[in-house]
Structure formats: structure tokens, C-alpha cells
Design an enzyme around this catalytic site. Structure first.
Site, short mmCIF file in Angstrom:
data_model
loop_
_atom_site.label_atom_id
_atom_site.label_comp_id
_atom_site.label_asym_id
_atom_site.label_seq_id
_atom_site.Cartn_x
_atom_site.Cartn_y
_atom_site.Cartn_z
N LYS A 213 0.88 -1.17 0.13
CA LYS A 213 0.00 0.00 0.10
C LYS A 213 1.06 1.30 0.11
CE LYS A 213 -3.87 2.14 2.54
NZ LYS A 213 -3.91 2.80 3.75
N HIS A 232 -4.23 2.80 14.63
CA HIS A 232 -4.78 1.36 14.58
C HIS A 232 -3.52 0.53 14.92
CE1 HIS A 232 -2.25 2.62 10.85
NE2 HIS A 232 -2.30 1.20 10.46
N ASP A 234 -1.52 -3.10 12.99
CA ASP A 234 -1.62 -3.80 11.86
C ASP A 234 -2.19 -5.18 11.82
OD1 ASP A 234 -0.61 -1.64 10.66
OD2 ASP A 234 1.40 -2.38 10.12
N HIS A 288 -0.56 2.70 16.06
CA HIS A 288 -0.02 3.85 15.50
C HIS A 288 -0.74 4.49 14.69
CE1 HIS A 288 0.51 0.20 12.96
NE2 HIS A 288 0.36 1.04 11.95
#
Length: 357
Positions: A213, A232, A234, A288
Site C-alpha cells: 500500500k 490502528h 496492523d 500507531h
């Protein structure tokens, strides 16, 4: 197909204030500061830098010391700058140049690669849709596609311009796949497991997917009100990140937001939820987010190493569970874990009463 407002268009339109759907909730705004000032701070905790040069050393003592440092960073922070990682620096520069050139194209050119999340076509050029109760949006556009294994790629979705994009990105994915194996081995040994154990548990060579991404964060007229990416963790096993040396990554460490400094020629690596689950919480998947700024465009290249969606049940490994440390996570497939996170987030948002203007 849903018409999506591209953040780049907004940023280039000359607006002095950002639309309300990009403004973060009040409780978040208190912790959003100037990213360049934050990066200059010398006091307080700093994201660790791990030198991987000796990760496969013939000398057992030297090798064990490198593994120990990696393990400590994975347990304490769950994120680190990797140096001497084995990925050629000139290849990293080619990947960055190709991505920058793609995002330098006119928006209408990039639209030819637009994704369509409503129909499940998630690969391609996109911007976040308001898929939560608050209608909150992030200050970024992105390009998302699978880069490894090669037989699972759809090259028809990859940018044709610039001409080096396919070759540089393909080559980079191969190197990252080798790096992932090295890291999985070291972390397995660090947990007292067989060297190939963690990699097997996330799908091995055949099934582990690498998804790239490219995040494009345009200049923002009111950076103190917005986020490039909201807080969020990962879902991946590991995430590898390159960036264009503009700071923006923030980690929530010991109750405070800490900015990651820019380390030349490094790759930022996150431990994701998948390894946190397998290790029963010994390794940390850190919260993060991404800050934006007024002066510089920030671009980052994140590659998520993900297990197959439904073929593997993720749960704490038996060796990580005991009477003193019972399993912290219920068994779920990767797809179920993602669903659970989305459901939980939407549930939390519904608990917050909407305030009317």
C-alpha cells in the site's frame, strides 16, 4: 461506482480550511502536534534501531546477540528501524522514485487504476470511504496491490507509468520475502521454537501474501486538525515500510504518542496482530497513526505480510500457553480477526452519542 473525493484534489484546490469530515474528534486533537517539532525532540523514548548485519552470523554468540536485540524490540515496542537488512539501497530508491512518479501523474491518469471497494475490487488507486458511524475521513490517497507470490499477482492492475514500476516493485518484493524469512527465523528462535516454526504458522512460502500500500499524504492546510491514518494496529504478521524521509509515523508507547525519527536507508518494521496472537502477547502489535503537515508531501510504502484469509486458524501457540500465562486470544481465522476488529470498532463508535452541530 461511488464518486470519491481525492484528497490530492482537495489539497490542490487552494482551500484554507479542511472539510469537517476530515477533522478529528476533540479528544484526539489534544495530542496532534507539529510533526517537525516532534521529530527534533531528543528527550523521551525513541523507536529502536536494529542492525541485522549479524542475524545469520556463523559465530553463535554474535548471532544470538543480534536475535536477542530483535526479540527485545519486538516485545517492548513492536516496531523498529532495520538497518543492514539486505535490501539494496539503490533498489529501495528505484521503488520510491517509481511510486513518486506514479503519484506525480495527473489525478485523471491515476483514476484509470481506481479501485471500487463497494464491489470488492480493493486493489488499485483509492481514498478512504466513510465506513464508520462518525463519517471520519483520513488525509490520504493510496495505491494498493498484491506483490508476492508472483503467481497470485494481477499485473494488469499495476501502473504502466513509470516504466520501471513493475520491475522495481517486483524485485523489491522478492528481497522483502527473503527478509521476512530471516526475521521469522530469528523471532522463532527468540521464543525458543524451531527456526521455521513461525513462518510455517503464517502460511509458509506458498501461502503468505505480501500486499503493498503506497500511502500518499498531500500537504494539509490545517495539519493540527487531521490525521493521515487514524490510530490502528496492523493485522499482518509483519509490515515493512519505506518512506520519503518526511516524518509522520507516530507510535503509542507507554501512554504517550512518540514520533519515529527518519533513519536513512532503513526499513521500518512493525510486528502485526498475527504474531502478537501466535506469541500469546509476548510480541507487541503497537498502536500507531500518521500525522500530516503543511510543508511537504509525505509518501510511505507499506508491505503487509499476511497469512491466508481462511486456511489457517490463528491462536496462541501451545508452547506460549501455561497455567501462569493462559491464552489471551480465542482461535480465529485471519478473515475472522479482521471482521472482529471492524465489528469492535463500529460497536465502540455506536456507543458514542452523535453530537449535532
Amino acid at each position: 461506482m461511488v464518486e470519491v473525493e481525492r484528497v490530492e484534489n482537495l489539497a490542490n484546490s487552494g482551500i484554507k480550511s479542511i472539510p469537517k469530515e476530515y477533522i478529528r474528534p476533540k479528544e484526539e486533537l489534544e495530542s496532534i502536534n507539529d510533526v517537525f517539532q516532534e521529530e527534533k525532540k531528543e528527550d523521551g523514548p525513541q523507536v529502536p534501531t536494529i542492525d541485522l548485519q549479524n542475524i545469520e552470523s556463523e559465530d553463535e554468540t554474535i548471532r544470538e546477540q543480534c536475535i536477542e536485540e530483535l526479540k527485545k524490540a519486538a516485545m517492548d515496542w513492536g516496531v523498529m528501524h532495520l538497518i543492514n537488512h539486505g535490501v539494496p539501497v539503490d533498489l529501495m530508491e528505484r521503488v520510491k522514485k517509481a511510486g513518486e512518479e506514479f503519484f506525480g501523474l495527473p489525478v485523471e491518469e491515476k483514476e484509470k487504476y481506481a479501485n471500487d471497494q463497494a464491489t470488492g475490487k480493493i486493489q488499485g488507486y483509492g481514498s478512504k470511504l466513510a465506513n464508520n458511524a462518525s463519517g471520519q475521513l483520513e488525509w490520504e490517497d493510496y495505491f494498493f496491490h498484491l506483490v508476492y507470490p508472483e503467481d497470485k499477482r494481477d499485473l494488469s492492475l499495476w501502473p504502466k507509468t513509470p516504466s520501471d514500476y513493475v520491475e522495481a516493485t517486483s524485485e523489491y518484493a522478492k528481497y522483502l520475502r527473503l527478509l521476512a524469512t530471516k526475521v521469522f527465523k530469528a523471532l522463532s528462535v527468540g521464543l525458543g521454537l524451531e527456526p521455521d516454526r513461525l513462518e510455517k504458522e503464517v502460511g509458509g512460502l506458498e501461502e503468505l501474501l505480501l500486499q503493498m500500500k503506497i500511502n500518499y499524504y498531500p500537504k494539509c492546510p490545517q495539519p493540527e486538525l487531521a490525521l493521515g491514518v487514524e490510530a490502528h494496529t496492523d493485522v499482518s504478521a509483519l509490515t515493512f515500510i519505506l518512506h520519503n524521509m518526511v516524518p509522520g509515523l507516530q507510535l503509542f508507547y507507554e501512554g504517550k504518542w512518540v514520533i519515529a525519527k527518519c533513519v536513512p536507508d532503513s526499513i521500518v518494521m512493525h510486528i502485526g496482530d498475527t504474531l502478537e496472537i501466535l506469541s500469546n502477547g509476548k510480541f507487541k502489535s503497537i498502536l500507531h497513526r500518521g500525522l500530516v503537515n503543511k510543508e511537504k508531501v509525505r509518501i510511505s510504502w507499506a508491505v503487509f505480510c499476511e497469512p491466508p484469509k481462511d486456511k489457517i486458524v490463528l491462536k496462541p501457540l501451545p508452547e506460549m500457553v501455561s497455567a501462569e500465562t493462559p491464552a489471551k486470544f480465542p482461535p480465529r481465522t485471519f478473515a475472522q480477526h479482521i471482521e472482529h476488529k471492524l465489528f469492535r470498532r463500529n460497536e465502540q463508535e455506536e456507543l458514542v452519542p452523535e453530537t449535532k452541530d
